[in-house]
Scaffold this motif. Structure first.
Motif, PDB file in Angstrom:
ATOM      1  N   PRO A 103      36.027  38.607  40.756  1.00  0.00           N
ATOM      2  CA  PRO A 103      36.248  37.349  41.503  1.00  0.00           C
ATOM      3  C   PRO A 103      34.969  36.803  42.126  1.00  0.00           C
ATOM      4  N   ASP A 104      34.117  37.684  42.662  1.00  0.00           N
ATOM      5  CA  ASP A 104      32.851  37.224  43.258  1.00  0.00           C
ATOM      6  C   ASP A 104      31.908  36.693  42.184  1.00  0.00           C
ATOM      7  N   ILE A 105      31.906  37.323  41.001  1.00  0.00           N
ATOM      8  CA  ILE A 105      31.050  36.841  39.911  1.00  0.00           C
ATOM      9  C   ILE A 105      31.501  35.453  39.464  1.00  0.00           C
ATOM     10  N   LYS A 106      32.801  35.224  39.392  1.00  0.00           N
ATOM     11  CA  LYS A 106      33.307  33.901  39.012  1.00  0.00           C
ATOM     12  C   LYS A 106      32.830  32.837  39.993  1.00  0.00           C
ATOM     13  N   VAL A 107      32.905  33.152  41.291  1.00  0.00           N
ATOM     14  CA  VAL A 107      32.467  32.191  42.316  1.00  0.00           C
ATOM     15  C   VAL A 107      30.965  31.940  42.204  1.00  0.00           C
ATOM     16  N   ALA A 108      30.198  33.006  41.995  1.00  0.00           N
ATOM     17  CA  ALA A 108      28.742  32.857  41.900  1.00  0.00           C
ATOM     18  C   ALA A 108      28.350  32.020  40.688  1.00  0.00           C
ATOM     19  N   VAL A 109      29.024  32.217  39.546  1.00  0.00           N
ATOM     20  CA  VAL A 109      28.733  31.409  38.353  1.00  0.00           C
ATOM     21  C   VAL A 109      29.067  29.943  38.618  1.00  0.00           C
ATOM     22  N   SER A 110      30.149  29.684  39.293  1.00  0.00           N
ATOM     23  CA  SER A 110      30.528  28.292  39.634  1.00  0.00           C
ATOM     24  C   SER A 110      29.472  27.655  40.533  1.00  0.00           C
ATOM     25  N   ASP A 111      28.922  28.429  41.462  1.00  0.00           N
ATOM     26  CA  ASP A 111      27.883  27.900  42.343  1.00  0.00           C
ATOM     27  C   ASP A 111      26.620  27.558  41.551  1.00  0.00           C
ATOM     28  N   PHE A 112      26.228  28.436  40.612  1.00  0.00           N
ATOM     29  CA  PHE A 112      25.073  28.142  39.749  1.00  0.00           C
ATOM     30  C   PHE A 112      25.331  26.879  38.947  1.00  0.00           C
ATOM     31  N   GLU A 113      26.541  26.772  38.422  1.00  0.00           N
ATOM     32  CA  GLU A 113      26.893  25.629  37.576  1.00  0.00           C
ATOM     33  C   GLU A 113      26.815  24.327  38.362  1.00  0.00           C
ATOM     34  N   PHE A 114      27.299  24.366  39.602  1.00  0.00           N
ATOM     35  CA  PHE A 114      27.319  23.153  40.415  1.00  0.00           C
ATOM     36  C   PHE A 114      25.922  22.763  40.878  1.00  0.00           C
ATOM     37  N   SER A 115      25.141  23.756  41.320  1.00  0.00           N
ATOM     38  CA  SER A 115      23.822  23.457  41.873  1.00  0.00           C
ATOM     39  C   SER A 115      22.832  23.006  40.802  1.00  0.00           C
ATOM     40  N   ARG A 116      22.914  23.560  39.597  1.00  0.00           N
ATOM     41  CA  ARG A 116      21.942  23.244  38.556  1.00  0.00           C
ATOM     42  C   ARG A 116      22.337  22.031  37.721  1.00  0.00           C
ATOM     43  N   SER A 117      23.519  21.508  37.946  1.00  0.00           N
ATOM     44  CA  SER A 117      23.933  20.296  37.233  1.00  0.00           C
ATOM     45  C   SER A 117      23.865  19.081  38.142  1.00  0.00           C
ATOM     46  N   ASN A 118      23.126  19.222  39.280  1.00  0.00           N
ATOM     47  CA  ASN A 118      22.938  18.118  40.232  1.00  0.00           C
ATOM     48  C   ASN A 118      24.258  17.553  40.722  1.00  0.00           C
ATOM     49  N   GLY A 119      25.218  18.438  40.939  1.00  0.00           N
ATOM     50  CA  GLY A 119      26.477  18.011  41.529  1.00  0.00           C
ATOM     51  C   GLY A 119      27.482  17.478  40.545  1.00  0.00           C
ATOM     52  N   SER A 120      27.130  17.382  39.270  1.00  0.00           N
ATOM     53  CA  SER A 120      28.100  16.898  38.286  1.00  0.00           C
ATOM     54  C   SER A 120      29.140  17.986  38.013  1.00  0.00           C
ATOM     55  N   THR A 121      30.222  17.581  37.439  1.00  0.00           N
ATOM     56  CA  THR A 121      31.339  18.517  37.206  1.00  0.00           C
ATOM     57  C   THR A 121      31.341  18.985  35.755  1.00  0.00           C
ATOM     58  N   SER A 122      30.206  19.525  35.282  1.00  0.00           N
ATOM     59  CA  SER A 122      30.155  20.071  33.930  1.00  0.00           C
ATOM     60  C   SER A 122      30.984  21.353  33.889  1.00  0.00           C
ATOM     61  N   ARG A 123      31.416  21.714  32.702  1.00  0.00           N
ATOM     62  CA  ARG A 123      32.306  22.868  32.566  1.00  0.00           C
ATOM     63  C   ARG A 123      31.773  23.810  31.509  1.00  0.00           C
ATOM     64  N   LEU A 124      31.496  25.061  31.915  1.00  0.00           N
ATOM     65  CA  LEU A 124      31.063  26.075  30.970  1.00  0.00           C
ATOM     66  C   LEU A 124      32.252  26.595  30.185  1.00  0.00           C
ATOM     67  N   ASP A 125      32.017  26.888  28.918  1.00  0.00           N
ATOM     68  CA  ASP A 125      33.077  27.471  28.086  1.00  0.00           C
ATOM     69  C   ASP A 125      33.050  28.979  28.309  1.00  0.00           C
ATOM     70  N   LEU A 126      33.592  29.395  29.450  1.00  0.00           N
ATOM     71  CA  LEU A 126      33.506  30.771  29.912  1.00  0.00           C
ATOM     72  C   LEU A 126      34.900  31.298  30.231  1.00  0.00           C
ATOM     73  N   HIS A 127      35.193  32.514  29.757  1.00  0.00           N
ATOM     74  CA  HIS A 127      36.522  33.113  29.946  1.00  0.00           C
ATOM     75  C   HIS A 127      36.351  34.551  30.410  1.00  0.00           C
ATOM     76  N   PHE A 128      37.340  35.054  31.141  1.00  0.00           N
ATOM     77  CA  PHE A 128      37.305  36.414  31.674  1.00  0.00           C
ATOM     78  C   PHE A 128      38.565  37.162  31.282  1.00  0.00           C
ATOM     79  N   GLY A 129      38.407  38.446  30.960  1.00  0.00           N
ATOM     80  CA  GLY A 129      39.557  39.300  30.752  1.00  0.00           C
ATOM     81  C   GLY A 129      40.184  39.686  32.082  1.00  0.00           C
ATOM     82  N   ASP A 130      41.433  40.062  32.062  1.00  0.00           N
ATOM     83  CA  ASP A 130      42.158  40.478  33.261  1.00  0.00           C
ATOM     84  C   ASP A 130      42.597  41.934  33.116  1.00  0.00           C
TER      85      ASP A 130
END
Length: 512
Positions: free
Chosen positions: A145-172
């Motif tokens: 769960p913490d890794i998911k949040v951290a990846v989202s933060d990288f995605e948001f900060s490096r895309s200058n605030g745009s709502t781009s979406r990584l094609d990323l999936h996690f097993g449960d």
């Protein structure tokens, strides 16, 4: 506090009390055994102080270690020695389904640099050009769960605030509590498992293909296949990772080493294992005598798979013997030089034995199916979990396997022809069992000059006839062995020579 958090003392106590268990087995692997006394003491204190504990009975806690087979499986045999109601399994696990006892899995919390892992994952997703599926060792499940949040933060900060979406999936994680009595059963008595069939996910209407491996599961959308994904493994280079590499050998795979905080992109060494397994399959095709090694006594369905292996071997015109010896090693298997190959029926994370030091190859049930099924060819697909093989046999083989039924009274599989002959057996079933054994040994012998053809009445007789060394044989003038007595005979409380001496002493005493 760290002990209570890592070993989930409060959750474990709640599990025990909510189900009214009174005899609890605590299973530790060797590397965690040092913490067993502290965990047991903390758990006992928690149980006694809990408001939910309204019972006057004291709850017994029993520490188990040195499991007969792999420590990743629930040791139901060891737990049965103390009549345990359940097992609390600590540490690394394969999450193989249990047969009889409910189990709670405490996966542990291995340390990991969340920020570093998330950054490596984010950068690799951007450069891979493929959708990415994140799989992980269960000891890192707490950090996902913490890794998911951290990846989202990288995605948001490096895309200058745009709502781009990584094609990323996690097993449960599939589950943390297992109870055989609550699982759905198939017609052959095995737990129903997800193994790549179409399924629904969650409350939505997403239809896709469900995959599961090593205690993880995930669903891909309809029209998507796992071969199209890059697999990003978080964890060590261990049996769980080897399982992933072999099962999904058509995928590109990278591994994040959490202990070293480094991304490993070269997994060619693991892929060489697949070539080695193919070589063993080809070598097994020439085998005449096959030993079936029992590698688990707790994983649901192991008896059914052993029986299917016997049927498969017999129909291939070969001889099969079942061997129970705990964890196999070269010295143990060297006691059976008659066996040209061994089939190891165990959980997927202990099934791969490096048999280079063994006198004969050790293969998995899937490899045996390829070697002994007529017309079978290896397409590149690889199956580690033997439960998934229960429906993979040809239709004609499955139909014939259904003729056997499992008898809980007799503790094994009963063939139809056994029941037909019990009328001649005075009701005790002994004669029927002997005749069943004789029929099982009536297999076409590939060697027409065999001196034992048609004469072996048991596995012991067959092995004895084939051995060139029979122990201590005293021979005189190259003649046949003759009975030769070395040492004493009789019971230790009074050997035969001692009784004879005592009799002579009494006679001499009476003469005086």
């Amino acid at each position: 506090m760290e002990l209570e958090s890592n070993y989930e003392i409060a959750r474990t106590a709640s599990f025990i009390l909510s189900r009214n268990f009174t005899r609890v087995a605590l299973q530790f692997p060797d590397e965690l055994l040092k913490d067993s006394t502290r965990v047991a003491r903390a758990l006992r204190d928690k149980l006694r102080s809990s408001e939910d504990n309204v019972s006057d009975k004291d709850i017994g806690l029993y520490v188990m270690a040195d499991t007969t087979y792999g420590s990743c499986c629930v040791d139901e045999v060891g737990a049965s020695h103390i009549n345990a109601d359940c097992v609390i399994h600590y540490g690394h696990t394969c999450l193989s389904p249990t047969s009889t006892l409910p189990a709670l899995f405490v996966l542990g919390k291995a340390p990991i640099g969340v920020s570093d892992c998330a950054e490596n994952l984010y950068n690799y997703v951007l450069t891979s050009g493929k959708p990415v599926m994140v799989l992980f060792g269960l000891e890192y499940a707490h950090a996902i769960p913490d890794i998911k949040v951290a990846v989202s933060d990288f995605e948001f900060s490096r895309s200058n605030g745009s709502t781009s979406r990584l094609d990323l999936h996690f097993g449960d994680v599939t589950c943390s509590v297992m109870d055989p009595s609550e699982n759905s059963k198939t017609s052959n008595g095995n737990i129903e498992l997800d193994d790549g069939f179409t399924a629904n996910q969650g409350s939505g209407n997403l239809i896709g293909t469900r995959y599961s491996i090593g205690g993880l599961s995930w669903v891909l959308p309809e029209g998507h296949y796992i071969q199209e994904y890059l697999l990003y493994w978080v964890g060590a280079d261990n049996a769980a990772f080897a399982n992933v590499v072999l099962t999904f050998n058509a995928c590109e795979i990278v591994r994040y080493d959490a202990a070293e905080n480094v991304l490993v992109t070269d997994v060619s060494l693991q892929r060489r294992i697949l070539k080695r397994r193919y070589y063993l399959v080809e070598k097994a095709k020439d085998a005449n005598i096959i030993g079936i090694l029992v590698g688990t006594l707790g994983v649901a369905g192991y008896l059914h798979m052993i029986h299917q292996m016997k049927e498969l071997i017999t129909r291939a015109g070969k001889k099969a013997y079942t061997l129970v010896m705990g964890r196999p090693n070269p010295a143990k298997l060297a006691n059976f030089p008659e066996c040209d190959v061994f089939i190891y029926v165990s959980c997927p994370q202990t099934a791969l034995l490096d048999s280079k030091e063994f006198l004969a190859p050790v293969i998995t049930p899937f490899e045996a199916m390829l070697a002994f099924s007529r017309g079978s060819q290896w397409t590149g697909a690889y199956v580690m979990e033997f439960q998934n093989l229960m429906t993979s046999f040809p239709v004609e083989v499955r139909d014939q396997l259904e003729e056997a039924r499992f008898s809980f009274l007799q503790g094994g599989y009963v063939e139809d022809y056994v029941s037909e002959e019990t009328s001649e057996d005075n009701g005790d079933g002994t004669l029927a069992l002997v005749k069943a054994t004789e029929k099982a040994l009536r297999v076409v012998d590939s060697d027409p000059q065999s001196v034992i053809k048609g004469t072996a009445k048991s596995g012991a007789e067959y092995f004895a006839a084939h051995r060139s060394y029979h122990g201590l044989d005293i021979r005189s003038n190259n003649s046949l062995p003759e009975p030769f007595l070395i040492g004493r005979t009789g019971k230790a409380s009074g050997y035969e020579d001692e009784k004879k001496q005592a009799g002579e002493f009494n006679e001499s005493a009476n003469d005086k």
